[in-house]
Motif scaffolding. Structure first.
Motif, short mmCIF file in Angstrom:
data_model
loop_
_atom_site.label_atom_id
_atom_site.label_comp_id
_atom_site.label_asym_id
_atom_site.label_seq_id
_atom_site.Cartn_x
_atom_site.Cartn_y
_atom_site.Cartn_z
N GLY A 290 0.80 -1.22 0.00
CA GLY A 290 0.00 0.00 0.00
C GLY A 290 0.83 1.27 0.00
O GLY A 290 0.30 2.36 0.18
N LYS A 291 2.12 1.15 -0.21
CA LYS A 291 3.01 2.32 -0.24
C LYS A 291 3.13 2.82 -1.68
O LYS A 291 4.20 2.84 -2.30
CB LYS A 291 4.40 1.94 0.30
CG LYS A 291 4.41 1.35 1.70
CD LYS A 291 4.10 2.41 2.74
CE LYS A 291 4.23 1.85 4.15
NZ LYS A 291 3.96 2.87 5.18
N TRP A 292 2.01 3.23 -2.26
CA TRP A 292 1.98 3.63 -3.66
C TRP A 292 2.86 4.86 -3.91
O TRP A 292 3.50 4.96 -4.95
CB TRP A 292 0.55 3.91 -4.09
CG TRP A 292 -0.30 2.70 -4.16
CD1 TRP A 292 -1.16 2.22 -3.22
CD2 TRP A 292 -0.36 1.78 -5.26
NE1 TRP A 292 -1.76 1.07 -3.64
CE2 TRP A 292 -1.29 0.77 -4.90
CE3 TRP A 292 0.26 1.70 -6.51
CZ2 TRP A 292 -1.61 -0.29 -5.75
CZ3 TRP A 292 -0.07 0.65 -7.35
CH2 TRP A 292 -0.97 -0.34 -6.98
N ALA A 293 2.87 5.78 -3.00
CA ALA A 293 3.66 7.00 -3.20
C ALA A 293 5.15 6.68 -3.29
O ALA A 293 5.87 7.20 -4.16
CB ALA A 293 3.39 7.98 -2.06
N GLU A 294 5.63 5.82 -2.40
CA GLU A 294 7.05 5.49 -2.41
C GLU A 294 7.42 4.70 -3.66
O GLU A 294 8.50 4.90 -4.24
CB GLU A 294 7.40 4.70 -1.15
CG GLU A 294 7.29 5.53 0.13
CD GLU A 294 7.70 4.76 1.36
OE1 GLU A 294 7.96 3.54 1.24
OE2 GLU A 294 7.75 5.37 2.45
N GLY A 295 6.53 3.79 -4.08
CA GLY A 295 6.79 3.05 -5.31
C GLY A 295 6.82 3.96 -6.53
O GLY A 295 7.66 3.80 -7.42
N ALA A 296 5.87 4.93 -6.58
CA ALA A 296 5.84 5.88 -7.70
C ALA A 296 7.09 6.74 -7.70
O ALA A 296 7.65 7.06 -8.76
CB ALA A 296 4.59 6.74 -7.62
N LEU A 297 7.55 7.15 -6.49
CA LEU A 297 8.78 7.94 -6.39
C LEU A 297 9.98 7.14 -6.91
O LEU A 297 10.83 7.66 -7.64
CB LEU A 297 9.01 8.34 -4.92
CG LEU A 297 10.33 9.08 -4.63
CD1 LEU A 297 10.34 10.42 -5.34
CD2 LEU A 297 10.51 9.25 -3.13
N LEU A 298 10.05 5.85 -6.55
CA LEU A 298 11.12 4.99 -7.01
C LEU A 298 11.16 4.93 -8.53
O LEU A 298 12.20 5.14 -9.16
CB LEU A 298 10.95 3.59 -6.43
CG LEU A 298 11.80 2.47 -7.03
CD1 LEU A 298 13.27 2.74 -6.83
CD2 LEU A 298 11.42 1.12 -6.43
N LEU A 299 10.01 4.64 -9.15
CA LEU A 299 9.98 4.49 -10.62
C LEU A 299 10.22 5.82 -11.32
O LEU A 299 10.84 5.86 -12.39
CB LEU A 299 8.64 3.88 -11.04
CG LEU A 299 8.45 2.41 -10.63
CD1 LEU A 299 7.06 1.92 -11.05
CD2 LEU A 299 9.52 1.53 -11.26
N PHE A 300 9.72 6.91 -10.73
CA PHE A 300 9.96 8.23 -11.33
C PHE A 300 11.46 8.55 -11.38
O PHE A 300 12.01 8.90 -12.43
CB PHE A 300 9.20 9.30 -10.54
CG PHE A 300 9.76 10.69 -10.73
CD1 PHE A 300 9.84 11.28 -11.98
CD2 PHE A 300 10.22 11.42 -9.63
CE1 PHE A 300 10.36 12.56 -12.15
CE2 PHE A 300 10.74 12.69 -9.79
CZ PHE A 300 10.82 13.26 -11.05
#
Length: 870
Positions: A290-300
């Motif tokens: 559920g850590k969507w923000a951290e995952g999106a930050l990683l991929l960005f």
């Protein structure tokens, strides 16, 4: 025991399309010959001509000359028929990990002996023609994502992005620009081919990689960042539905992970676990928690770093392409009906081209009409335009193009000054100096440096080790009391922290930038190996004649005896020596004319006779005149040599002069000293090299020890070794390597080739227009300018320093982040530090493209040789 007989053959006649003496097929040829009965030895020797030679030592009692020649030609034909090289350039830059994967997959292809792929898109393959065809290799490269944008080294189009068509069946024989090979054009030679004849329309960087063309990946990365930012704002505002922020994060996943997924799929197909795969696993793990923000930050940040890698590779690629675009596409050719515009590719040797003011020269050649100054910086790196004037014998100039004086010789891609000149073409476009440099630089791009090979081996061990560590961390709940979600989160954080993204890009980006910057500055560096080695060594050996000195003897001293004027001494010497073609005589004639300045009427000289190895005798004003070495007069024994003459001669010899005693009748007129004077910039160059960290500057010379020591003292060398034969120079280099580790050898690329080959780095001066110098050296200074050496060493030093900095940053961040994430550092912070290090190493490597060239400015008054007459 009788000495073995020797046979010498031009190497290009044996292996028609091998253009470098260190080519693998040359080594195969030598190895194949050495095992033959009656053949004692085979090796390559440079020649003063443009063709290196194969020298075969054989026993005529065992094998005949005719049989040796037949064996050589047979083995050469077999090798040419079997082994080939293919050099192509992709239509776009590749990321470093993709380049490595493609190279590995090409090596696995049947018949491929070696394959190297650079991030800038340069591909070099060596293959066995009996096992695989060129077209099959092109098809395989295309399947792996290398869409050929041009073969390298042939022409402007070939490197700037021309589509390559496979050559017709049969075997092409490349024309060397010079005449000596033209009689072979009608023969079909099985091609040991260094292909490079691209034809067709342009493609290049216009090739669409996505909906936004080549910028698609960067735009996707920016969109991922925008989605992440909007999702964060929605989450902070808290005014919308709960799923709204997650929707923006998911969009960030899509744009940030699009190219990462493509790369990961390619890697998995090749059975490779690369960084892209690790990043996807970590992002998926964050989403599962559920850590969507951290995952999106990683991929960005990962996709942004990935796109910036492409940018770095593209910058290096464009620097090389800029070299290829220097030569114009058309030329004005003088014909009987007037001037006609033709394509540069269609220019033929001996055709005459007209070059107007401020135009770029379209071909290598010799000036036959007109005077002008030409800006040669694009080829040689010279900062001052070179004056050009017509050559007396153009056809002779074409036959020995590399020995033509600089004031007559011009190169494709250089810029004409204010005068109109007519130039006779010496080389076809694909064999021009510029074209060969572009080809060699492109091949150098594809060669991995020692540090790069180390980091690749390290990654092959490190990545599986990280995966094992992550799996072990997933079982941390067995040891400590915590929920699986916390354990899983920690494992994903470690996965992010341990991924060596920065390490993968740190070395190749620096090497490519360094090679590209060197090429733009008139220095050809053949790969990351020489670039790194030159940047880490502390010893440089120099040849004397033509390297540290001008290579032309000059009159330096005229010392008349008591009761004799300098004018009398010079006029007698000039009257006799102007009838000789000896280099020392030419130096006396030139110097005497400058000093006398037509104020003295010369006496007439007659009955001039050369005394071999000693000097010359003549009749002047009815008296015998002898001019020669001091030993000549001790052998004549008709008049005793005064003690004053002996002492004066010995003093000049001790200072490094070549001396000649002048006697008229029974009267000794004086002593003349001649010296091959140091280059004006030599002392300043040595000072700059010492400031760059070169501790030992050694001369190895064939001249006598006193001359060597005198020149060494004048220019500021730390050591001088004289009286060395060519084989002794090789021994001297080996000795230096044994004592000091790495050592570079600077020479002219011809006579010094064996010594350069045994040095860690061989550096050739004046390589522009010289096939031999380009082939034998690891580093080629295109201009005959010693002042380019500090630039090459300084750039290599900067490259080595940046590589070390990048390795420190990339490995240091991983070393800090792994324990930090194990101890609880969150994914978001790990991502910021991890991807931030990638951006740092890319930006650091790109600094090399802006490396400033230091000009060596000679302080002439401090460089005047000691004792020189003024």
């Amino acid at each position: 025991m009788n000495e073995p007989s020797k046979l010498r053959l031009d190497l290009p006649l044996i292996l028609p399309d091998v253009h470098e003496v260190d080519d693998r097929c040359v080594h195969r040829l030598i190895d194949a010959l050495k095992g033959r009965p009656g053949v004692a030895e085979a090796h390559i020797v440079p020649d003063d001509s443009q063709a290196p030679q194969l020298c075969v030592h054989y026993d005529p009692n065992v094998i005949s000359l005719t049989r040796v020649r037949e064996i050589v030609e047979s083995v050469g034909a077999q090798l040419s028929d079997r082994y080939s090289h293919l050099s192509i350039r992709a239509d776009r830059a590749l990321d470093v990990r993709a380049a490595r994967r493609i190279a590995d997959q090409l090596r696995e292809f049947k018949g491929v002996l070696e394959a190297d792929v650079s991030g800038s898109g340069a591909v070099r393959i060596e293959y066995d023609r009996q096992l695989v065809s060129e077209q099959a290799l092109r098809d395989r490269a295309n399947e792996l994502g290398v869409h050929a944008g041009g073969a390298v080294g042939a022409s402007r189009d070939a490197v700037a992005g021309a589509v390559v068509h496979a050559p017709h069946d049969g075997h092409e024989h490349h024309e060397h620009g010079d005449h000596e090979h033209e009689d072979h054009k009608g023969h079909d030679h099985a091609g040991h081919k260094h292909e490079g004849q691209g034809k067709g329309g342009h493609a290049g960087h216009d090739h669409a990689e996505g909906i936004f063309g080549e910028r698609t990946e960067l735009i996707f990365a920016c969109l991922a960042g925008a989605m992440l930012f909007v999702g964060w704002l929605v989450e902070r505002a808290g005014g919308g539905p709960e799923w709204a922020a997650t929707a923006f994060y998911v969009a960030g996943y899509f744009f940030g992970g699009f190219y990462t997924v493509k790369e990961a799929v390619e890697n998995l197909r090749a059975r490779r676990f690369e960084i892209d795969t690790l990043m996807l696993v970590a992002a998926a793990g964050a989403a599962a928690l559920g850590k969507w923000a951290e995952g999106a930050l990683l991929l960005f940040l990962f996709s942004l770093g990935h796109s910036l890698e492409h940018y770095a590779m593209g910058r290096a690629r464009k620097a090389i392409e800029a070299l290829a675009k220097l030569a114009p596409e058309t030329a004005m050719v003088r014909r009987q009906e007037g001037t006609v515009e033709v394509r540069v590719e269609d220019l033929q040797v001996t055709e005459v081209i007209v070059v107007r003011p401020n135009e770029r020269l379209p071909a290598d050649g010799v000036v036959i009409v007109g005077t002008s100054s030409v800006n040669q910086a694009p080829v040689t790196g010279e900062s001052v335009p070179v004056d050009k004037r017509p050559i007396d014998d153009a056809k002779a100039g074409l036959a020995a193009f590399e020995r033509v004086a600089p004031e007559h010789r011009v190169f494709a891609g250089t810029i004409n000054g204010s005068g109109v000149i007519e130039v006779m073409v010496a080389r076809r476009s694909e064999q021009s100096t510029m074209s060969r440099v572009v080809k060699m630089v492109t091949e150098a791009e594809a060669q991995r440096s020692p540090t790069q090979q180390f980091t690749e081996r390290f990654e092959r061990i490190f990545v599986p080790a990280v995966l094992i560590l992550v799996v072990l961390l997933l079982f941390a709940g067995v040891v400590i009391d915590e929920p699986f979600s916390a354990t899983f989160y920690r494992a994903m954080a470690v996965l992010v922290a341990a991924s060596p993204c920065a390490l993968a890009i740190s070395v190749p980006s620096a090497v490519l930038s360094g090679v590209a910057r060197a090429g733009r500055g008139g220095v050809l560096v053949k790969g990351g190996g020489p670039l790194e080695n030159l940047g880490t060594l502390t010893s440089i050996a120099f040849d004397k004649t033509g390297t540290l000195t001008e290579g032309k003897p000059r009159l330096t001293d005229t010392v008349p005896m008591k009761g004799v004027s300098e004018d009398e001494l010079l006029s007698v010497a000039l009257a006799v020596e102007e009838h000789s073609d000896h280099p020392l005589a030419a130096a006396i004639v030139t110097g005497a004319r400058e000093r006398l300045a037509d104020r003295v009427k010369l006496p007439a000289a007659s009955e001039i006779t050369s005394i071999t190895g000693r000097g010359v005798q003549a009749q002047v004003d009815g008296e015998p005149v002898h001019i020669g070495k001091a030993i000549l007069f001790s052998e004549l024994k008709d008049f005793p040599v005064p003690q004053e003459v002996t002492e004066l001669n010995e003093r000049l010899v001790a200072s490094g002069r070549t001396t000649m005693v002048v006697r008229k009748g029974g009267r000794f007129l004086g002593v003349i000293g001649v010296m091959d004077t140091p280059r004006p910039v030599a002392a300043q160059v040595m000072a700059e090299l010492r400031s760059l960290g070169i501790e030992r500057l050694i001369m190895i010379s064939g001249d006598n020890q006193k001359v060597a020591e005198a020149v060494a003292k004048t220019v500021g060398l730390t050591e001088a070794r004289g009286d060395l034969m060519p084989e002794q120079k090789v021994d001297a280099i080996k000795d230096l390597r044994a004592k000091h580790g790495k050592v570079a050898m600077v020479g002219d690329g011809v006579n010094d080739a064996p010594a350069m080959a045994n040095a860690t780095v061989g550096i050739a001066m004046g390589a522009a227009g010289s096939d031999v110098a380009l082939e034998t050296a690891d580093v080629a200074l295109m201009a005959d300018d010693l002042a380019q050496l500090p630039f090459a060493v300084g750039l290599s030093r900067s490259t080595s320093r940046i590589i070390k900095q990048n390795l420190f940053v990339s490995l240091g961040v991983v070393a800090v982040l792994i324990p930090a994430t194990i101890l609880g550092l969150n994914i978001g912070t790990a991502v910021l530090f991890h991807e931030g290090s990638t951006l740092i190493v890319v930006a650091n490597a790109l600094r090399l493209l802006a490396y400033k060239k230091r000009e060596a400015k000679a302080a002439v008054h401090s460089l005047q040789p000691a004792g020189e007459a003024r």
